[in-house]
Motif scaffolding. Sequence first.
Motif, PDB file in Angstrom:
ATOM      1  N   LEU B 114       0.591  -1.198   0.733  1.00 53.63           N
ATOM      2  CA  LEU B 114       0.225  -0.165  -0.106  1.00 53.63           C
ATOM      3  C   LEU B 114       0.674   0.652  -0.338  1.00 53.63           C
ATOM      4  N   ASN B 115       1.517   1.035   0.629  1.00 59.80           N
ATOM      5  CA  ASN B 115       2.791   2.537   0.520  1.00 59.80           C
ATOM      6  C   ASN B 115       3.462   2.560  -0.762  1.00 59.80           C
ATOM      7  N   LEU B 116       3.428   2.138  -1.236  1.00 55.48           N
ATOM      8  CA  LEU B 116       4.238   1.515  -2.384  1.00 55.48           C
ATOM      9  C   LEU B 116       3.340   2.202  -3.784  1.00 55.48           C
ATOM     10  N   ILE B 117       2.100   1.849  -3.539  1.00 53.84           N
ATOM     11  CA  ILE B 117       1.368   2.108  -4.706  1.00 53.84           C
ATOM     12  C   ILE B 117       1.228   3.816  -4.177  1.00 53.84           C
ATOM     13  N   LEU B 118       1.237   4.084  -2.852  1.00 50.07           N
ATOM     14  CA  LEU B 118       0.912   5.440  -2.406  1.00 50.07           C
ATOM     15  C   LEU B 118       1.654   6.116  -3.086  1.00 50.07           C
ATOM     16  N   GLY B 119       3.381   5.673  -2.784  1.00 52.54           N
ATOM     17  CA  GLY B 119       4.816   6.386  -3.033  1.00 52.54           C
ATOM     18  C   GLY B 119       4.264   6.425  -4.951  1.00 52.54           C
ATOM     19  N   VAL B 120       4.091   5.912  -5.571  1.00 51.00           N
ATOM     20  CA  VAL B 120       3.922   5.678  -6.346  1.00 51.00           C
ATOM     21  C   VAL B 120       2.778   6.607  -7.626  1.00 51.00           C
ATOM     22  N   LEU B 121       1.789   6.901  -6.474  1.00 47.04           N
ATOM     23  CA  LEU B 121       0.927   7.707  -6.466  1.00 47.04           C
ATOM     24  C   LEU B 121       1.084   9.317  -6.825  1.00 47.04           C
ATOM     25  N   ARG B 122       1.682   9.100  -5.312  1.00 41.36           N
ATOM     26  CA  ARG B 122       2.159  10.066  -5.025  1.00 41.36           C
ATOM     27  C   ARG B 122       3.262  11.101  -6.009  1.00 41.36           C
ATOM     28  N   SER B 123       4.047   9.915  -6.326  1.00 41.09           N
ATOM     29  CA  SER B 123       5.369  10.434  -7.098  1.00 41.09           C
ATOM     30  C   SER B 123       4.659  11.111  -8.601  1.00 41.09           C
ATOM     31  N   TRP B 124       3.525  10.476  -9.299  1.00 39.69           N
ATOM     32  CA  TRP B 124       3.301  10.799 -10.206  1.00 39.69           C
ATOM     33  C   TRP B 124       2.122  11.892 -10.163  1.00 39.69           C
ATOM     34  N   ASN B 125       2.212  12.690  -9.388  1.00 42.36           N
ATOM     35  CA  ASN B 125       1.098  13.545  -9.393  1.00 42.36           C
ATOM     36  C   ASN B 125       1.949  14.855 -10.004  1.00 42.36           C
ATOM     37  N   ASP B 126       2.625  14.937  -9.621  1.00 44.45           N
ATOM     38  CA  ASP B 126       3.386  16.366  -9.978  1.00 44.45           C
ATOM     39  C   ASP B 126       3.985  16.510 -11.633  1.00 44.45           C
TER      40      ASP B 126
END
Lengths: 786, 232
Positions: B114-126
Amino acid sequence: MAAECPAPQQGRAGTERAAASEASATAAETASAAAGGRRMGRGIRERCPPPPALCCSPLRPSLPPSLRSAPLCSPPGPARPAPREECGLSPPPRRSRSRFMTVAASPEVGAGRGGRSLKRSHGSGARRGGARPLPPAAPPKLGGSFRASRGRSMDLRHLLFTLALICANDSLFASDAREEDAPGKGQRAPSWKAAAVKDLLQWPQISKCRSPEMETFSCFWTAGNFYNLTVPRILQLLYKKSNEEDWKECPDYITSGQNSCYFNASYTSVWTPYCVQLASKNEVYDKKCFSVDEIVLPDPPVHLNWTLLNTSQTGIHGDIQVRWDPPPTADVRKGWITLEYELQYKEVNETKWKELKPRLSTMVPLYSLKTARDYEIRIRSRQRTSEKFGEFSEILYVSFSQIGIGCDHCTEEVEFPWFLVVVFGVCGLAVTVISIMLSKQPRLKMLIFPPVPVPKIKGIDPDLLKKGKLEEVNSILACHDNYKTQLYSDDLWVEFIELDIEDPDEKNRASDTDRLLSEDHLKSHSSLGAKDDDSGRASCCEPDIPETDFSASDTCDATSDSDQFKKATEKEEDLLCLDRQDNDESLPSLANTDLQRQHRNSQSENSHQWAPFGDSVESPRPSAHTQISNQNSLASTDFYAQVSDITPAGRVVLSPGQKSKLGRAQREVCTEQSFTMDNTYFCEADVKKCIAVTSHEENEPHVQEQGYNEDGYFTTESLTTTVASLGASTAAPPSSEMPVADYTSIHIVQSPQGLVLNATALTVPDKEFNVSCGYVSTDQLNKIMP
Amino acid sequence: MPTMSTRGASLKGLLLVALLVSHMLLTKEGVTSLPICPKGSVNCQLSLEELFDRAVKLAHYIHFLSSEIFNEFDERYAQGRGFIAKAVNSCHTASLTTPEDKEQAQQIHHEDLLNLILGVLRSWNDPLIHLASEVQRIKEAPETILWKAVEIEEQNKRLLEGMEKIVGRVHSGEVENEIYTPWDGLPSLQLADEDSRLFAFYNLLHCLRRDSHKIDNYLKVLKCRLIHDNNC
């Protein structure tokens, strides 16, 4: 030899040749001989088809003399086909050919390359000359063969030999070029020359890489016919992940079959870019880069079956539900891969499959299948969001008769008779339209074909102008400002004159009693006048008539235009008729000028200028018409005259009026009156009376001698003269004739300034003053009244 | 008489209105069938299953859009330029060690995943924000690409929110250090040279497609694991 081979070709060929000259000079030279032919073909291709003699120019200086002199182009007859062949041929790599030409190595150039070059030459040769037997490696010495070449087959063989030589050398370049490529640059498509050759050559290449379930993948390649011609080599598949540096060999060559490489789950990383290359010891034949999630091609679904849902009432059609299972290899259950399925079905004896939309579910209903027919169903799957489908599943046969619902004796349904519907519809429509057009019903016609509206001027109906009564027209026109009808009767004027509305002047106060006295008469007159009204006047009456003793307000004759005019007329009345007693001033001076101007005005019927009158007005206006008011009752009957004739000029000839109506009292009044008019108008009544009086006194013929007006009207002149004579000498007989007509035609209406009466043709003996009855221009009025 | 009836009617009308208003005020619910889950509330009515369903749907939608936009871009701009031939550059999220196959995905702890998923999503925000804005500067960019870019960016935000909610529910303890990879590819999207710029877009869209596929898969695996206990 002919020297018309194109120069630019020469340049290009020259450079290429120079580049390749290092390989083998002799070979190059020998090849160049053939190359000349090539070049010839090239040149000819550009200008196809030129005479063969053109081809024979030695384009390369390095050609050996033997070859140079050799006629590369055969004599016209047999050789022509060769260039034409070259012309017809359009191999993509023109430059490749030059390369081939430049390099003419012996077949034994390198162990592997020679064969390859041969293959290449064969390929190109085959391409050039169509299907031809591939000769073995050509001997280096071609000059003799060239020289002796005659006939088509010989030429072609030479071409092939040359190609073989060139290809051998070309391989050198190819491999060098390849090795110069940066490693890991990705799959480099084989150069165009290789592509040109590959069709026939069947180079080893990776056909596809596929992962059925996104957990493993396999790569397949083809070895080509390469092996047959050369020493069999060992092909290897090397792979490399993007973040690695070394190429590793395939872990499993067996599982997926021959010429395949299988990567099991431990070697598979789904979202990592891989590169695989097919290579032998030193040579890379093919290379591909991909990532596993892009190459997913699922297996076909399994366990297809169908069940009947229901049938139609007639039993002709039926619905079925088809179910299947996802491919066993794909882990759809855990959600690792999501598949969507496409179903295709058709009748057994049809050729075209009908497709359904791809869907995620593993069951789908099929509706309205004919029970009399048998159907075939097949399904394939693909990963969602990818484009390529996997293989089709096995075919599922649907036969209703097996279940016992088959309706073999059912007849085909009749198709909807579109043709008949269209025909009848068109006919009906046509009949309807025609009937509408021919029908006499205007409403219906107007509904369907509405008429185009015609513009209308607001307020004026053209029909009215055409055939309406003049009175109506005048009434309508009178509604507009600044227009005064010319049909006011005396009565109205008398009314105007008599009624004194709010006149602050002291002069007018004397007339109050008169007004009061004659109020009844006025009313009667007004009533009379009202009857004679133009119809429009009443309608044009402004409601806000100032509250005065204006009894004529009922008829609102006077104020149809404006209050101003009303007031002006009131004042005029006062001045003219009511105040006449007060004013003794004569208006000879004014009258003259006025008369003359009136003459002018009358002659110019369109002029409505009151200005001259206004200028000349200086003398006070005698407007005492009280006497007239007093005498109105007596003269009431005198206000009408019968029209006897209408002149072409538009003037109305009145019959002689009642001359004798005026009594003696009038006579006296008349004499005493001083027609000090600065206006053209007198009160008609006054004049009438005066004239009547005078006429009484005098003989009619005498009057007539004066000169009747042409139209029997009082004219200003006549009146002037009359009044003048009256005024000047009470007993002076009127110089002018005495028409007893009660009407004076109004020549010009200049409301609110007054009216211009028509002047007669009679000369005015006395032009000293104007005589008008009851008409005073506002200017005169203003001048008279401070 | 008529006044009486009208009075009665008006009374009824008033009563009805009063009832309606009171109902609306008391229930405070919208017309939607789904219960509203106010932000930040602890006792949210949405079940974890519901959250996961929504997250999976969103992730699938994002992956679908990413595929489409990549295919369109490929068709329109990448043909003949040899983008495929060039080595696919690594994505900026390559530093995040995400499971690369099914076993890894099954073995990793769900919280880490889950954290990884969150990380990927956050990294793609910008990057998505900049993609949406920069793609409009591409010469004659088709409308479909434009709106897809905007849509992806929006949906990514929503998915991020949803994932944060899920993480808040699932996580027993505190959230560890936030996983995030910065993106520095903006200058490459603004290059003057059109070829280089388009190649940068191509790479970005390729990476987006891949990462959205990853997230889609991970979420499905997680859903099966957590909700259905691996008995999907």
